[in-house]
Design an enzyme around this catalytic site. Structure first.
Site, PDB file in Angstrom:
ATOM      1  N   LYS A 158       0.826  -1.211   0.000  1.00 37.42           N
ATOM      2  CA  LYS A 158       0.000   0.000   0.000  1.00 37.42           C
ATOM      3  C   LYS A 158       0.858   1.257   0.000  1.00 37.42           C
ATOM      4  CE  LYS A 158      -3.736  -0.201   2.631  1.00 37.42           C
ATOM      5  NZ  LYS A 158      -4.592  -0.316   3.829  1.00 37.42           N
ATOM      6  N   GLU A 200       0.904  -5.050   4.488  1.00 36.60           N
ATOM      7  CA  GLU A 200       0.023  -5.656   5.474  1.00 36.60           C
ATOM      8  C   GLU A 200      -0.355  -7.066   5.031  1.00 36.60           C
ATOM      9  OE1 GLU A 200      -2.432  -1.728   7.039  1.00 36.60           O
ATOM     10  OE2 GLU A 200      -3.349  -3.057   5.566  1.00 36.60           O
ATOM     11  N   HIS A 235     -11.912  -0.978  -4.821  1.00 36.61           N
ATOM     12  CA  HIS A 235     -11.712  -0.257  -3.553  1.00 36.61           C
ATOM     13  C   HIS A 235     -12.589   0.993  -3.443  1.00 36.61           C
ATOM     14  CE1 HIS A 235      -8.320  -2.931  -2.847  1.00 36.61           C
ATOM     15  NE2 HIS A 235      -7.812  -2.576  -4.017  1.00 36.61           N
ATOM     16  N   LYS A 237     -16.369   2.470  -2.779  1.00 39.33           N
ATOM     17  CA  LYS A 237     -17.644   2.060  -2.204  1.00 39.33           C
ATOM     18  C   LYS A 237     -18.788   2.304  -3.195  1.00 39.33           C
ATOM     19  CE  LYS A 237     -15.753   3.434   2.247  1.00 39.33           C
ATOM     20  NZ  LYS A 237     -15.728   4.484   3.282  1.00 39.33           N
ATOM     21  N   ARG A 291     -12.725  13.799   7.804  1.00 45.51           N
ATOM     22  CA  ARG A 291     -13.702  14.629   7.089  1.00 45.51           C
ATOM     23  C   ARG A 291     -15.059  13.956   7.150  1.00 45.51           C
ATOM     24  NH1 ARG A 291     -14.513  11.209   2.984  1.00 45.51           N
ATOM     25  NH2 ARG A 291     -12.735  10.112   2.039  1.00 45.51           N
TER      26      ARG A 291
END
Length: 447
Positions: A158, A200, A235, A237, A291
């Site tokens: 990432k 990860e 990735h 939504k 935010r």
């Protein structure tokens, strides 16, 4: 309280902010590009200022032009919405230097959470569980191989400065890792100007669960439960629901308490969202968004709390208008992001909307800034609006969603409504049995 708020955004979120301000008796200033001169929020605001040509770089990301608009109109605060400058620490600092309030967290916290490596290290110290992986940036391929051996394959590479799925690559085996590192570095450098990477453990079929938090300057921190954002493509939504079908009340209270305690320890101010991957009963921190989220309306529908109003109150130095004990979760809510895109290829479909009719009835909300005759410009994201429905339980919510999707009329451009009409009849979705890879698998099987 502020007298005049400048809305540094466009589309449905600009209109959403305008409505909250008007209900609070606050005047609004709409800034816009030449392409958005006829936008609904521009028509409704007390004042409007054109800040540049269609390119976002020359308009909505043009900090000097926005500062000038504040000075011309006398705006004493700026609400950035989401996207654009909403997580730009430098923008928050410049506003402060000009005596203008940024309706959001401090620049320090924006910068901290914007660096994914530093954010992961920080929340780990504050007691939030994280995905096993590298402790910091990976400097060499040899270091990456060592981390992968410790966590086990597959692994996820990432971008440290990443977001929106850019700079993310999966390596299923040791042989794939070198290519994943090279591709992620290249993509991260191009997208963010920073090729720093971390790694990860790649989780097979997790859900994407996020916790909504609110914190004021008086030491109060409250969580508003979770949203399930597992229906994603690349990735990004597509549909969200609240609460998650995967959690029970005890799990919800536990992770909410952990996050609230950490946010209080961080000294955070304002509205924020802590995002997790959830698999086999365990939560793993992904990132924190400093935010307002696109999907915030489903939390509002279930709690009855106006998040934009709370943002404004907190930025003005007031206490939030509720305590944790006063938060009551009622029913179930689902949001569909209606985009001007082909429902299968997701190719953008800009153009003129000929007919526009929104559904209505009990428990139905549509957040959109478009109207019949409105021309969707090709310069920005393709979001037309958000269909949000609420029911006393998930089953009632699903029945209401089916009905409203058939009532929603948007002619003149292609939209993603047909995709949602398919999804609400899929057994896996009906049963709440899906994960972050489910939608892409579904599309691959049915296309």
């Amino acid at each position: 309280m502020f007298e005049k708020v400048l809305i540094a955004n466009r589309g449905e979120i600009a209109l959403r902010i305008h409505r909250a301000c008007r209900e609070m008796g606050i005047k609004t200033v709409a800034v816009h590009s030449t392409a958005d001169a006829d936008a609904m929020h521009v028509r409704l605001a007390n004042e409007s200022v054109c800040i540049g040509p269609p390119s976002a770089t020359d308009s909505y990301l043009n900090i000097p032009a926005i500062i000038s608009a504040c000075e011309i109109t006398g705006a004493d605060a700026v609400h950035p919405g989401y996207g654009f400058l909403s997580e730009n620490a430098r923008f928050a600092e410049i506003l402060e230097a000009h005596g203008i309030t940024f309706i959001g967290p401090t620049a320090e916290h924006i910068r901290l959470m914007g660096d994914k490596i530093q954010a992961k290290s920080t929340v780990k110290e504050l007691g939030i569980p994280v995905v096993p992986g590298s402790d910091g940036a990976i400097k060499t391929d040899d270091e990456a191989y060592k981390v992968a051996e410790e966590t086990g394959f597959p692994v996820l590479v990432k971008a440290a400065a990443g977001g929106g799925g850019r700079g993310m690559k999966v390596a299923q085996t040791r042989e794939e890792l070198s290519g994943a590192l090279a591709n992620a570095r290249s993509e991260a450098k191009a997208a963010f100007g920073d090729d720093s990477l971390y790694m990860e453990k790649y989780l097979g079929q997790p859900r994407h669960i996020e916790i909504q938090v609110v914190a004021d300057s008086h030491g109060n921190v409250v969580h508003l439960g979770e949203r399930d954002c597992s229906l994603q493509r690349r990735h990004q939504k597509v549909l969200e629901e609240c609460p998650s079908p995967a959690l029970n009340d005890a799990q919800r209270a536990e992770i909410g308490g952990i996050v609230s305690k950490a946010i209080k320890g961080l000294g955070y101010l304002g509205v924020g969202t802590v995002e997790f991957l959830y698999e086999n009963g365990e939560f793993f921190f992904i990132e924190m968004n400093t935010r307002l989220q696109v999907e915030h309306p489903i939390t509002e529908m279930v709690t009855g709390i106006d998040l934009v109003r709370e943002q404004i109150r907190i930025a003005a130095g007031l206490e939030m208008s509720f305590t944790q004990d006063e938060v009551a979760f009622s029913g179930h809510a689902i949001e569909c992001r209606i985009n001007a895109e082909d429902p299968r290829t997701f190719t953008p479909s800009p153009g003129t909307i000929k007919d526009f009719h929104t559904p209505g009835g009990l428990g139905v909300r549509v957040d959109s800034g478009v109207y019949s005759g409105y021309r969707i410009p090709p310069y920005y994201d393709s979001l037309i609006g958000k269909l949000i429905v609420h029911g006393r339980n998930r089953n009632e919510c699903l029945m209401r969603l089916r009905r409203t999707l058939h009532e929603f009329v948007i002619d003149g451009v292609k939209t993603t409504i047909p995709l949602f009409q398919e999804l609400v009849n899929e057994p896996d979705f009906i049963n709440g049995d899906y994960h972050i890879h489910w939608l892409e698998d579904f599309l691959a099987e049915t296309t």
